[in-house]
Enzyme design. Structure first.
Site: not given
Ligand code: NDP
Length: 337
Positions: A49-50, A190
């Site tokens: 998404s990013h 998302d």
């Molecule tokens: P997710 O909820 O998709 O994931 C959150 C974290 O949890 C990730 O590090 C993911 O890494 C990990 N994760 C996911 N599923 C599991 C699991 N089952 N067990 C263990 N770890 C897990 O992320 P968000 O939707 O909250 O955020 C998405 C992105 O948006 C992020 O990268 C965030 O930095 C970015 N963002 C940027 C903003 C900005 O202003 N620049 C504002 C808001 C968000 P992985 O799946 O790789 O293991």
């Protein structure tokens, strides 16, 4: 769900496409290389998404005159452990890359050091801000605030941005542990992606126009009122990020992010703080063993996995087979080059 036609691109093709869109929007050579690399990393590791999907927003931020496409960040060491940055109205990542070596040296010297940055835009995933520090052997914590969109628990009006945070630490014999997450149940991109793909979110993530929690992305985009993750606990984390991002750095508070309206801009300006800690200066010689032990307790524990390790799987798959991109997005990007 709508069927989507896709095309597979190699990571090099993603890099070239991203670079050409950024250059066409007026971004300078070093900046466009850096942001193109972030787009590649997002497509490679997630969150997708990013990645390419953010390029129209980057481009619009330059063509509208909102963000500076040729930023020259400046820095001031205002305390032994505090490096303060001004991103010159450009992207945070460019300032952070320029500050990185000094921040690492400060953390090694003092044990702990912080880089704060104001007058900056941040569109990407935070994981790419912390990962390089963990690769240098440091523990890192990053926060950035954004545009008010998240309601405090029980509230009816957004106060916080989707305010993400990222944590990274070294891990013996393996890539570092790196995770990042928004303060909202679901990141805004998302929600936009679910709307574009024509499906509901897996769970209620925001308020519908009638004020009720909803999983319909279009209803949520209408109110732009997202729910914090974990109810009051997520709202408290969003509060912390508002203070550690905007207030410590002197960035724009999420509720005050109105300047963008004048440019019709889709991105946001906030404040960011990146904290680096050198574990060898904290007095526990067994630091690495502790991390190994925590991970060992998670590995093989039901379906649990180490947070952030999903990126390593994605990385291996996309390095081998490229990434699949919707043809609709590709044609939008071709028009921007
Ligand atoms: P997710 O909820 O998709 O994931 C959150 C974290 O949890 C990730 O590090 C993911 O890494 C990990 N994760 C996911 N599923 C599991 C699991 N089952 N067990 C263990 N770890 C897990 O992320 P968000 O939707 O909250 O955020 C998405 C992105 O948006 C992020 O990268 C965030 O930095 C970015 N963002 C940027 C903003 C900005 O202003 N620049 C504002 C808001 C968000 P992985 O799946 O790789 O293991």
């Amino acid at each position: 769900m709508t069927d989507i036609s896709t095309k597979t691109l190699s990571l090099q093709e993603v890099r070239e496409l991203a670079k050409s869109v950024l250059v066409a929007a007026g971004m300078d050579d070093p900046g466009s290389d850096m942001i193109a690399e972030i787009v590649v990393k997002s497509e490679r590791d997630g969150p997708r998404s990013h990645g390419l999907r953010m390029l129209p927003v980057y481009a619009q931020s330059f063509t509208s005159g909102y963000a500076n496409p040729a930023a020259h960040p400046t820095f001031e060491r205002i305390a032994p452990g505090v490096l303060r940055g001004d991103a010159d109205n450009g992207y945070y990542q460019i300032a952070a890359a320029a500050a990185r070596d000094e921040l690492i040296a400060m953390a090694r010297e003092n044990g702990i050091a912080a880089f704060t940055c104001a007058n900056s835009h941040h569109l990407g995933a935070l994981r790419f801000d912390t990962e390089p520090l963990a690769e240098a052997g440091l523990v890192a914590l990053a926060v950035v605030n954004s545009l008010s969109m998240v309601v405090p628990q029980g509230g009816v009006r957004p106060v916080f941005g989707t305010n993400p945070m990222s944590f990274a630490c070294p891990r013996d014999g393996m890539e570092p542990i790196v995770w990042d997450q928004a303060s909202s149940t679901v990141a805004l991109m998302d929600i936009r992606m679910a709307a574009a793909e024509g499906h509901d979110l897996p769970r209620p993530a925001g308020l519908a126009p009638d004020g009720e929690p909803s999983a319909d992305p279009n209803a949520i985009l209408e109110t732009r009122s997202l729910l914090p993750f974990g109810e009051h606990k997520g709202a408290a984390i969003a509060f912390l990020i508002e203070v550690m991002g905007a207030a410590l750095a002197g960035g724009t508070l999420s509720v005050d992010n109105a300047e963008r309206e004048a440019h019709g801009a889709l991105n946001v300006k906030g404040g960011a703080t990146l904290i680096a800690m050198d574990p060898t200066r904290f007095g526990n010689a067994g630091f690495n063993d502790y991390v190994t032990r925590i991970c060992a307790e998670i590995d093989g524990n039901g379906t649990a996995r180490i947070p952030g390790d999903g990126r390593l799987k994605n990385r291996a798959a996309s390095q081998d087979g490229g990434v699949s991109v919707s043809t609709e997005l590709l044609s939008q990007l071709q028009d921007l080059r």
